[in-house]
Design a protein around this motif. Sequence first.
Motif, mmCIF file in Angstrom:
data_model
loop_
_atom_site.group_PDB
_atom_site.id
_atom_site.type_symbol
_atom_site.label_atom_id
_atom_site.label_comp_id
_atom_site.label_asym_id
_atom_site.label_seq_id
_atom_site.Cartn_x
_atom_site.Cartn_y
_atom_site.Cartn_z
ATOM 1 N N SER A 61 22.040 35.308 62.952
ATOM 2 C CA SER A 61 22.033 34.316 64.032
ATOM 3 C C SER A 61 21.241 33.120 63.504
ATOM 4 O O SER A 61 20.017 33.144 63.502
ATOM 5 C CB SER A 61 21.368 34.896 65.285
ATOM 6 N N ARG A 62 21.951 32.106 63.033
ATOM 7 C CA ARG A 62 21.330 30.966 62.353
ATOM 8 C C ARG A 62 21.026 29.825 63.328
ATOM 9 O O ARG A 62 21.766 29.567 64.252
ATOM 10 C CB ARG A 62 22.267 30.463 61.243
ATOM 11 N N TRP A 63 19.935 29.111 63.045
ATOM 12 C CA TRP A 63 19.545 27.917 63.803
ATOM 13 C C TRP A 63 20.473 26.775 63.422
ATOM 14 O O TRP A 63 21.038 26.762 62.327
ATOM 15 C CB TRP A 63 18.098 27.574 63.458
ATOM 16 N N ASP A 64 20.634 25.785 64.305
ATOM 17 C CA ASP A 64 21.606 24.715 64.081
ATOM 18 C C ASP A 64 21.140 23.591 63.150
ATOM 19 O O ASP A 64 21.706 23.419 62.077
ATOM 20 C CB ASP A 64 22.047 24.090 65.413
ATOM 21 N N PRO A 88 19.575 35.432 72.730
ATOM 22 C CA PRO A 88 20.225 34.987 71.484
ATOM 23 C C PRO A 88 19.542 33.768 70.838
ATOM 24 O O PRO A 88 19.436 33.704 69.607
ATOM 25 C CB PRO A 88 21.657 34.648 71.912
ATOM 26 N N VAL A 89 19.062 32.829 71.638
ATOM 27 C CA VAL A 89 18.387 31.656 71.073
ATOM 28 C C VAL A 89 17.050 32.065 70.460
ATOM 29 O O VAL A 89 16.682 31.593 69.379
ATOM 30 C CB VAL A 89 18.238 30.524 72.111
ATOM 31 N N LEU A 90 16.337 32.967 71.125
ATOM 32 C CA LEU A 90 15.073 33.447 70.552
ATOM 33 C C LEU A 90 15.314 34.201 69.241
ATOM 34 O O LEU A 90 14.514 34.109 68.316
ATOM 35 C CB LEU A 90 14.319 34.314 71.560
ATOM 36 N N LYS A 91 16.439 34.898 69.143
ATOM 37 C CA LYS A 91 16.798 35.588 67.893
ATOM 38 C C LYS A 91 17.028 34.558 66.778
ATOM 39 O O LYS A 91 16.603 34.753 65.639
ATOM 40 C CB LYS A 91 18.046 36.444 68.122
ATOM 41 N N LYS A 92 17.702 33.463 67.107
ATOM 42 C CA LYS A 92 17.918 32.388 66.133
ATOM 43 C C LYS A 92 16.581 31.777 65.705
ATOM 44 O O LYS A 92 16.397 31.420 64.547
ATOM 45 C CB LYS A 92 18.815 31.292 66.727
ATOM 46 N N VAL A 94 13.622 33.296 65.584
ATOM 47 C CA VAL A 94 12.980 34.235 64.659
ATOM 48 C C VAL A 94 13.603 34.074 63.271
ATOM 49 O O VAL A 94 12.895 34.026 62.261
ATOM 50 C CB VAL A 94 13.099 35.694 65.167
ATOM 51 N N TRP A 95 14.930 33.963 63.216
ATOM 52 C CA TRP A 95 15.594 33.748 61.928
ATOM 53 C C TRP A 95 15.077 32.458 61.279
ATOM 54 O O TRP A 95 14.767 32.440 60.079
ATOM 55 C CB TRP A 95 17.125 33.678 62.087
ATOM 56 N N LEU A 96 14.987 31.374 62.052
ATOM 57 C CA LEU A 96 14.529 30.089 61.523
ATOM 58 C C LEU A 96 13.120 30.208 60.943
ATOM 59 O O LEU A 96 12.866 29.740 59.826
ATOM 60 C CB LEU A 96 14.557 29.007 62.608
ATOM 61 N N LYS A 97 12.219 30.815 61.681
ATOM 62 C CA LYS A 97 10.843 30.939 61.196
ATOM 63 C C LYS A 97 10.798 31.750 59.898
ATOM 64 O O LYS A 97 10.087 31.374 58.962
ATOM 65 C CB LYS A 97 9.944 31.545 62.273
ATOM 66 N N ASP A 98 11.577 32.829 59.826
ATOM 67 C CA ASP A 98 11.652 33.631 58.597
ATOM 68 C C ASP A 98 12.252 32.815 57.450
ATOM 69 O O ASP A 98 11.775 32.870 56.315
ATOM 70 C CB ASP A 98 12.473 34.901 58.817
ATOM 71 N N PHE A 99 13.298 32.045 57.743
ATOM 72 C CA PHE A 99 13.948 31.204 56.747
ATOM 73 C C PHE A 99 12.972 30.168 56.189
ATOM 74 O O PHE A 99 12.915 29.942 54.980
ATOM 75 C CB PHE A 99 15.168 30.502 57.367
ATOM 76 N N GLU A 106 8.424 23.939 51.615
ATOM 77 C CA GLU A 106 8.009 22.540 51.811
ATOM 78 C C GLU A 106 8.357 22.051 53.218
ATOM 79 O O GLU A 106 7.565 21.368 53.862
ATOM 80 C CB GLU A 106 8.629 21.621 50.751
ATOM 81 N N LEU A 107 9.528 22.410 53.689
ATOM 82 C CA LEU A 107 9.939 22.033 55.039
ATOM 83 C C LEU A 107 9.027 22.701 56.071
ATOM 84 O O LEU A 107 8.697 22.123 57.096
ATOM 85 C CB LEU A 107 11.399 22.428 55.270
ATOM 86 N N ASN A 108 8.589 23.910 55.761
ATOM 87 C CA ASN A 108 7.699 24.641 56.664
ATOM 88 C C ASN A 108 6.334 23.965 56.796
ATOM 89 O O ASN A 108 5.647 24.151 57.797
ATOM 90 C CB ASN A 108 7.542 26.093 56.187
#
Length: 147
Positions: A61-64, A88-92, A94-99, A106-108
């Motif tokens: 579930s990827r962030w936009d 589902p948005v909260l799942k995305k 979590v994926w974003l933070k892990d990514f 650097e983006l983080n």
Amino acid sequence: MSLKMGFKAAIAATPLLKNAYKEGLQALGSYSVKVKPTDTKKCEGSVDIDVAVKAVYPEESRWDYAIGYDGKTYFIEIHSAETSQVTPVLKKFVWLKDFLVAEASELNKENKRFYWIASGRTQILKGSVQERKLALSGIMLVGQLNL
């Protein structure tokens, strides 16, 4: 502690995103109407994270999107805003933070904000469990993003 490098350089330093950088709000395509910059000169570019990483994370579930504006990075999810869509948005998210930790260090480091922009009407009740979960996550739900 290293210094922030700015949105465009942080994207360039992220192998999975570097070829997805677009000037202005171009990466948002037709959704760019949902973002209203006060000063377009402060827009540092945008990237469609979902499309850029789909081949590597096809089942996730990827962030936009991410937008650089006036020294801040705005991570934006454009999604229908019903109560059933909070999980589902909260799942995305979590994926974003892990990514960001695993693939985009650097983006983080950039000054970040997280927004869920409703693709239509917002149908999440004030004071509901879902609204509280969203508030606790740090994601702001808006109808459009005014920068």
